[in-house]
Design a protein around this motif. Sequence first.
Motif, PDB file in Angstrom:
ATOM      1  N   ALA A  80       0.848  -1.199   0.000  1.00 13.22           N
ATOM      2  CA  ALA A  80       0.000   0.000   0.000  1.00 13.22           C
ATOM      3  C   ALA A  80       0.878   1.241   0.000  1.00 13.22           C
ATOM      4  O   ALA A  80       1.936   1.281   0.632  1.00 13.22           O
ATOM      5  N   TRP A  81       0.414   2.244  -0.749  1.00 13.02           N
ATOM      6  CA  TRP A  81       1.156   3.508  -0.775  1.00 13.02           C
ATOM      7  C   TRP A  81       0.176   4.657  -0.606  1.00 13.02           C
ATOM      8  O   TRP A  81      -0.856   4.685  -1.262  1.00 13.02           O
ATOM      9  N   PRO A  82       0.468   5.595   0.269  1.00  9.85           N
ATOM     10  CA  PRO A  82       1.610   5.592   1.186  1.00  9.85           C
ATOM     11  C   PRO A  82       1.388   4.615   2.335  1.00  9.85           C
ATOM     12  O   PRO A  82       0.236   4.394   2.735  1.00  9.85           O
ATOM     13  N   GLY A 129      12.392   8.899  -2.445  1.00  8.44           N
ATOM     14  CA  GLY A 129      11.420   7.884  -2.791  1.00  8.44           C
ATOM     15  C   GLY A 129      10.499   7.493  -1.658  1.00  8.44           C
ATOM     16  O   GLY A 129       9.433   6.918  -1.888  1.00  8.44           O
ATOM     17  N   ASP A 130      10.879   7.795  -0.405  1.00  7.60           N
ATOM     18  CA  ASP A 130      10.035   7.461   0.738  1.00  7.60           C
ATOM     19  C   ASP A 130       8.789   8.337   0.758  1.00  7.60           C
ATOM     20  O   ASP A 130       8.765   9.443   0.201  1.00  7.60           O
ATOM     21  N   ALA A 131       7.775   7.835   1.427  1.00  8.37           N
ATOM     22  CA  ALA A 131       6.505   8.567   1.527  1.00  8.37           C
ATOM     23  C   ALA A 131       6.457   9.393   2.801  1.00  8.37           C
ATOM     24  O   ALA A 131       6.974   9.005   3.845  1.00  8.37           O
ATOM     25  N   VAL A 132       5.832  10.560   2.687  1.00  9.07           N
ATOM     26  CA  VAL A 132       5.534  11.423   3.826  1.00  9.07           C
ATOM     27  C   VAL A 132       4.093  11.894   3.656  1.00  9.07           C
ATOM     28  O   VAL A 132       3.669  12.197   2.537  1.00  9.07           O
ATOM     29  N   ILE A 133       3.337  11.913   4.728  1.00  9.77           N
ATOM     30  CA  ILE A 133       1.951  12.385   4.684  1.00  9.77           C
ATOM     31  C   ILE A 133       1.903  13.795   5.261  1.00  9.77           C
ATOM     32  O   ILE A 133       2.395  14.044   6.361  1.00  9.77           O
ATOM     33  N   LEU A 134       1.307  14.705   4.498  1.00  9.16           N
ATOM     34  CA  LEU A 134       1.247  16.113   4.890  1.00  9.16           C
ATOM     35  C   LEU A 134      -0.202  16.554   5.067  1.00  9.16           C
ATOM     36  O   LEU A 134      -1.089  16.116   4.330  1.00  9.16           O
ATOM     37  N   CYS A 135      -0.416  17.439   6.033  1.00  8.45           N
ATOM     38  CA  CYS A 135      -1.716  18.081   6.233  1.00  8.45           C
ATOM     39  C   CYS A 135      -1.484  19.580   6.327  1.00  8.45           C
ATOM     40  O   CYS A 135      -0.494  20.019   6.921  1.00  8.45           O
ATOM     41  N   ASP A 136      -2.399  20.362   5.762  1.00 13.85           N
ATOM     42  CA  ASP A 136      -2.217  21.813   5.767  1.00 13.85           C
ATOM     43  C   ASP A 136      -3.299  22.555   6.556  1.00 13.85           C
ATOM     44  O   ASP A 136      -3.328  23.784   6.563  1.00 13.85           O
ATOM     45  N   ASP A 137      -4.214  21.811   7.198  1.00 12.04           N
ATOM     46  CA  ASP A 137      -5.299  22.386   7.991  1.00 12.04           C
ATOM     47  C   ASP A 137      -6.265  23.214   7.145  1.00 12.04           C
ATOM     48  O   ASP A 137      -7.040  23.997   7.678  1.00 12.04           O
ATOM     49  N   GLU A 138      -6.184  23.045   5.835  1.00  9.36           N
ATOM     50  CA  GLU A 138      -7.094  23.762   4.937  1.00  9.36           C
ATOM     51  C   GLU A 138      -7.745  22.819   3.936  1.00  9.36           C
ATOM     52  O   GLU A 138      -8.966  22.753   3.851  1.00  9.36           O
ATOM     53  N   THR A 139      -6.912  22.119   3.166  1.00  9.14           N
ATOM     54  CA  THR A 139      -7.427  21.292   2.073  1.00  9.14           C
ATOM     55  C   THR A 139      -7.475  19.811   2.412  1.00  9.14           C
ATOM     56  O   THR A 139      -8.076  19.043   1.681  1.00  9.14           O
ATOM     57  N   GLY A 140      -6.826  19.385   3.490  1.00 13.17           N
ATOM     58  CA  GLY A 140      -6.874  17.984   3.873  1.00 13.17           C
ATOM     59  C   GLY A 140      -5.521  17.335   3.988  1.00 13.17           C
ATOM     60  O   GLY A 140      -4.530  17.962   4.365  1.00 13.17           O
ATOM     61  N   GLU A 141      -5.483  16.049   3.643  1.00 14.58           N
ATOM     62  CA  GLU A 141      -4.304  15.207   3.819  1.00 14.58           C
ATOM     63  C   GLU A 141      -3.744  14.818   2.452  1.00 14.58           C
ATOM     64  O   GLU A 141      -4.484  14.425   1.552  1.00 14.58           O
ATOM     65  N   TRP A 142      -2.426  14.904   2.315  1.00  9.51           N
ATOM     66  CA  TRP A 142      -1.764  14.669   1.039  1.00  9.51           C
ATOM     67  C   TRP A 142      -0.627  13.666   1.194  1.00  9.51           C
ATOM     68  O   TRP A 142       0.048  13.639   2.219  1.00  9.51           O
ATOM     69  N   ALA A 143      -0.418  12.867   0.136  1.00 12.93           N
ATOM     70  CA  ALA A 143       0.737  11.978   0.068  1.00 12.93           C
ATOM     71  C   ALA A 143       1.841  12.684  -0.705  1.00 12.93           C
ATOM     72  O   ALA A 143       1.600  13.325  -1.727  1.00 12.93           O
ATOM     73  N   ALA A 144       3.058  12.567  -0.205  1.00 12.62           N
ATOM     74  CA  ALA A 144       4.206  13.187  -0.864  1.00 12.62           C
ATOM     75  C   ALA A 144       5.358  12.194  -0.909  1.00 12.62           C
ATOM     76  O   ALA A 144       5.440  11.271  -0.088  1.00 12.62           O
ATOM     77  N   ARG A 145       6.254  12.389  -1.884  1.00 20.86           N
ATOM     78  CA  ARG A 145       7.468  11.582  -1.989  1.00 20.86           C
ATOM     79  C   ARG A 145       8.681  12.444  -1.687  1.00 20.86           C
ATOM     80  O   ARG A 145       8.737  13.616  -2.093  1.00 20.86           O
TER      81      ARG A 145
END
Length: 261
Positions: A16-18, A56-72
């Motif tokens: 599963a990714w992330p 290449g690793d995954a990081v999960i980001l939240c901005d308190d506005e638009t929601g939750e995002w997956a990033a590399r």
Amino acid sequence: MPAPPAPRVPAPRTPAWPPKSAPRLFVEPALAAGERRVIEGNPAHYLARVMRVAPGDAVILCDDETGEWAARVADVDKRSVTLEIAERLREREDVPDLWLCPALLKKDRFDLVLEKATELGAACIRPVLTRRCVADKLNPERARTIITEAAEQCARTALPELAEPVKLDALLADWTEDRALFFADEEGGESAADAFCYHDGPAAILIGPEGGFDEAERAAIRAHPAARPISLGPRILRGETAAIAALAVWMAEAGDWLDED
């Protein structure tokens, strides 16, 4: 005799990714797909030195506005980590319109209130100064760090608003009848579970300090048209326990716990 058929080997499952174990961070400003975001300071140290992320690793980001995002992870430097924003995973969560108005407590105890109020889903935390408060100041930067770390650890996509501490008389003077003020009174009141169960609309829970409200404060609160005295059971609870218990009862009776299947 014919040879037995070769056993079927299942195809390898695509991870599963992330991954759920990916580190989580709240960031500013709002995120967008395809953006490259440079993380610096303590968050960069956390990613690079504590979590030891690599390209290449995954990081999960939240901005308190638009929601939750997956990033590399695109690049890891001595003082920064560059991320490529891949896709949005979740919208920013909706939370009940509930404020927690806790009297300031000693630092470690109020830290617990901030942490658990965040985990339980309070929309806003409005610290209150009363006559019996031992503490009279709040470090806003430290408080926001506690809130943010709690939200990251419990996978929230929204941060509670943190207001500046205000004296009780000023809080009451500015309060409107549009928002019910549930007052946890040591001398008793309606059962919190019953009061919350039948309430519909904006609300707040007011919790006293270590020594409780004095008689003049209690009278002023009870005289306010928005105030509704409630009981949190037969035992006198410490300030931090009362805040956590009241929030838990609210979420069970009137909050977003009701939406779970």
